[in-house]
Design an enzyme around this catalytic site. Structure first.
Site, mmCIF file in Angstrom:
data_model
loop_
_atom_site.group_PDB
_atom_site.id
_atom_site.type_symbol
_atom_site.label_atom_id
_atom_site.label_comp_id
_atom_site.label_asym_id
_atom_site.label_seq_id
_atom_site.Cartn_x
_atom_site.Cartn_y
_atom_site.Cartn_z
ATOM 1 N N ASP A 413 2.670 4.286 0.481
ATOM 2 C CA ASP A 413 2.581 2.712 0.230
ATOM 3 C C ASP A 413 1.516 2.618 -0.889
ATOM 4 O OD1 ASP A 413 2.512 -0.301 0.429
ATOM 5 O OD2 ASP A 413 3.805 0.271 2.194
ATOM 6 N N HIS A 470 -1.047 -4.195 0.564
ATOM 7 C CA HIS A 470 0.397 -4.153 1.287
ATOM 8 C C HIS A 470 0.424 -3.012 2.328
ATOM 9 C CE1 HIS A 470 4.587 -3.081 1.747
ATOM 10 N NE2 HIS A 470 4.756 -3.970 1.613
ATOM 11 N N SER A 668 9.357 -5.067 4.489
ATOM 12 C CA SER A 668 8.144 -4.157 4.871
ATOM 13 C C SER A 668 7.486 -4.450 6.283
ATOM 14 C CB SER A 668 7.121 -4.502 3.638
ATOM 15 O OG SER A 668 7.291 -3.879 2.518
#
Length: 747
Positions: A413, A470, A668
């Site tokens: 990520d 994120h 996600s």
């Protein structure tokens, strides 16, 4: 799993047969759980909660341990599937030679009784070499010893290719290159370092055909843990020969257009060729003298290499030159695949921010924001339940475990906020790696290195005006944060090992970087430290989480990387994507050999943004910030770790400038629930790997009705109506909703 959709409709979920197993945690934890469940909690944010409530009273913790970002979203217009073309990195191409022999494991490579048996294999500096081919105009500068190899610009050869053998080829030596090696070499930055604690492969021959000196007396090899040994790949000489032949074709093609070339050879078989200005300056976006050269371009599938233009004219257009080189390499017949280096994005769903009141729910860990984490609750309508919950509370309780440090989840990520107060001292976080190649894209001042910290990813060019962090949010849902510590939030698997592998940075992540990240996470290839030493992942992943997406069919090179790790028992979990389209059009959610995860809301229905289709395996909590179906006065997003701004103190409802927790929504957020669930199952059944591990989870799903997996046809172009003329369309969302309550671990 997508490989053959083995879990079609009609599979009967394994019935409940759970028994309370022997406690594999300490008596102290059991006593703590008992204490949490006793009595009725006092008021929390002005509301009294039931006897099943849990969590530390928010008033008793500092504001930084409770403030968060996120509020109800206003209803938005009907969402239509994206029409924005995919984007790619200009001048960067991913390829693999045709008929490349399969690499072998260390165990297979070094079982021979004689030193002569090692001759079939190549040393690491040969396997991972970088071939640099300058233009003829740059030859004079490269031959001048007063000039550096990188023409005065910081390049990957300085900051990223540590430990790789770097050879600069004379492009004027066409006859020699046509014959493969040996080639005319301008400069060979050779590093002959041998580790005496590992078996010796043969040293590479010099480019003049003279073998480099190899140590003959080697110390006995230190035992390699089985989990690492079975995933470390070596390269055979015949595989290297196939790459050398492919390099010759790449060099010839680059020369045809007068382009510089930088060819990265990897023992995994994947090759990356960068042409044009990126070849000699591969780590820069551009600059005052390079404004006309784009770094990222939108894909135009109608663009082909024109026969009417000369190679010189084509070389003046970086995008067109990329297309022409790809076409020529494909036409050569030397490659299994040749494709653009696509740019991937995280799978957040963007939303505005607001404020609102609070009501707490449920129990178990004592983290003060636990009462807002509906996603981990058991499914149902009673106290401490929610229809769209994933059943983690039942598993924690009935299986008497919250995970094991022997189980490894790699998060590929944007990296991890190492200074986050709920992560900084976490025993769950193991050493990771930063795989982002381009310095400007990395946004941390350097290229690939051992620091997977997330420095932020603001990208105004792509309308990302704040850092997303994120990867921190995703990792927090799995279990990177310290759970049950009276601070912030809890994760799904409290005690598993998290390996952060940074592959996305400013403006997204390159396909070639992501492929390497998958392989490194699975323990298949090494990276290199500042001294050029190989660095393997000492904690090869059991599960790899990919909360990323690209709106196109699965690239061949990504499928290749996924296949490589799944063949060795790794389970790859992927977000299905957030564009309200069939997942077959998305990667990696539509790739084979992944557990593809669609997003559900607190009602247990597919979320309006989520992708759907036959490729989806499971529905898991992804959140919907426009709803409050659990009635807690907060949006039904997924609350997890990340630095955020414009926050709210849930006790006083006052605005707070910065905080460390936030609500988000997206596939996600759904994928890490499945990764955490798999980690919990493996904690109890360490013998399970690969498809056997996934089978346990996917045969214990809560089936969804047609109504729960459907939506307005005008919101999902291309979806099939439930009946002729109906305005409601089918949205297949896998075998059912993630439900750890029904997992049966009996032998």
């Amino acid at each position: 799993m997508t490989t053959s959709k083995r879990y079609a409709a009609g599979i009967i979920a394994i019935g409940l047969g759970l028994t309370l197993s022997a406690c594999d945690r300490t008596d102290e934890r059991l006593e703590r759980l008992s204490e949490i469940g006793e009595g009725v909690m006092k008021q929390l944010g002005g509301e009294e909660i039931g006897a099943s409530g849990g969590g530390t009273n928010m008033e008793s913790v500092p504001v930084e341990a409770r403030a968060f970002q996120g509020a109800m979203q206003e209803a938005s217009p009907v969402r239509v599937a994206t029409t924005t073309p995919s984007k790619f990195v200009v001048g960067s191409i991913v390829a693999k030679p045709r008929s490349l022999p399969q690499p072998e494991t260390v165990e297979e490579a070094f079982t021979g009784p004689r030193i002569e048996d090692y001759e079939a294999y190549v040393a690491s500096d040969e396997a991972d070499a970088v071939i640099v081919v300058p233009t003829e105009e740059e030859i004079a500068e490269l031959q001048n010893p007063s000039r550096s190899l990188n023409l005065g610009e910081p390049s990957r050869m300085d900051s990223n290719m540590k430990g790789r053998r770097i050879i600069t080829i004379d492009p004027t030596s066409r006859e020699q290159m046509a014959q493969g090696l040996p080639r005319a070499v301008l400069k060979d930055q050779r590093t002959l370092q041998y580790r005496l604690d590992e078996p010796a492969a043969n040293a590479p021959e010099g480019t003049d055909g003279v073998a480099a000196e190899r140590p003959r007396a080697m110390a006995p090899a230190a035992p390699i843990p089985q989990k690492s040994a079975e995933r470390r790949l070596m390269m055979r000489q015949d595989a290297l020969s196939a790459q050398v032949n492919a390099e010759s074709q790449m060099i010839e093609t680059a020369q045809r257009y007068g382009l510089a070339a930088n060819i990265q050879r990897s023992r995994s078989g994947q090759m990356v060729i960068e042409v044009g200005s990126r070849a000699m300056k591969p780590t820069k976006y551009g600059g005052p003298d390079d404004d006309v050269t784009p770094w990222i371009a939108e894909d135009d599938e109608s663009m082909t290499c024109p026969e009417s233009m000369t190679p010189e004219e084509i070389s003046e257009d970086a995008v067109l030159a990329t297309v022409c080189v790809i076409e020529d390499l494909k036409a050569s017949g030397e490659f299994e695949y040749v494709e653009k280096d696509w740019l991937y994005q995280n799978q957040f769903v963007r939303r505005p921010k607001n404020e609102g009141p609070i009501t707490a729910v449920s129990i178990t860990p004592n983290d003060p924001l636990w009462s807002l984490q509906w996603n981990f609750l058991n499914q149902g309508t009673g106290t401490g339940q929610v229809a769209g919950g994933a059943g983690f509370v039942d598993f924690w309780t009935k299986q008497a475990t919250q995970g094991s440090p022997e189980v490894v989840v790699a998060i590929v990520d944007t990296g991890l906020e190492m200074s986050h107060p709920d992560i900084v001292d976490s025993p769950n976080v193991a050493a990771g790696w930063d795989m982002v190649t381009d310095i400007a894209m990395a946004n941390d001042g350097d290229s690939r290195d051992s620091d997977p910290n997330d420095p932020g990813d603001q990208c105004p060019e792509e309308f990302v005006f704040e850092d997303t962090f994120h990867g921190t949010h995703v990792a927090g849902t799995v279990g990177a944060s310290v759970s049950n510590n009276g601070n912030g939030v809890a994760g799904g698997a409290w005690n598993v090992k998290i390996v952060p592998v940074r592959a996305l940075g400013k403006c997204g992540g390159r396909l070639s970087d992501i492929n390497d990240a998958i392989r490194w996470a699975g323990g298949l290839i090494p990276e290199y430290d500042e001294l050029g030493n190989e660095v393997w992942n000492d904690n090869p992943a059991d599960i790899i989480n990919l909360s990323i997406g690209l709106f196109r069919f699965c690239p061949a090179s990504m499928q290749d990387a996924i296949n490589a790790v799944t063949e060795r028992g790794v389970v790859v979990v992927s977000a299905a994507g957030n564009d309200s389209v069939s997942t077959q059009y998305y990667a990696p959610g539509g790739c084979n050999n992944v557990v593809s995860v669609a997003a559900g809301d607190a009602r247990g229905r597919i979320a309006p943004y989520s992708n759907y289709g036959a490729e989806v395996d499971v529905l898991a909590p992804g959140g919907d910030l426009q709803r409050d179906d659990n009635g807690d006065g907060r949006p039904d997003g997924i609350l997890s770790t990340k630095h955020a701004s414009n926050c709210t103190d849930p006790v006083t409802n006052e605005s707070i400038a910065d905080c460390y927790y936030a609500y988000e929504q997206g596939t996600s957020m759904a994928a890490p629930h499945v990764s955490a669930a798999l980690a919990l199952i493996k904690s109890k059944r360490p013998d399970l790997t690969g498809t056997a591990l996934a089978d346990v989870l996917l045969t214990a799903l809560n089936p969804r009705s047609q109504e729960q997996c459907s939506g307005p046809c005008d919101q999902y172009p291309g979806a099939e109506p439930v009946s002729a003329g109906s305005e409601i369309c089918r949205l297949p969302c896998g075998g059912g909703l993630l439900n750890l309550s029904d997992v049966n671990l009996d032998n």
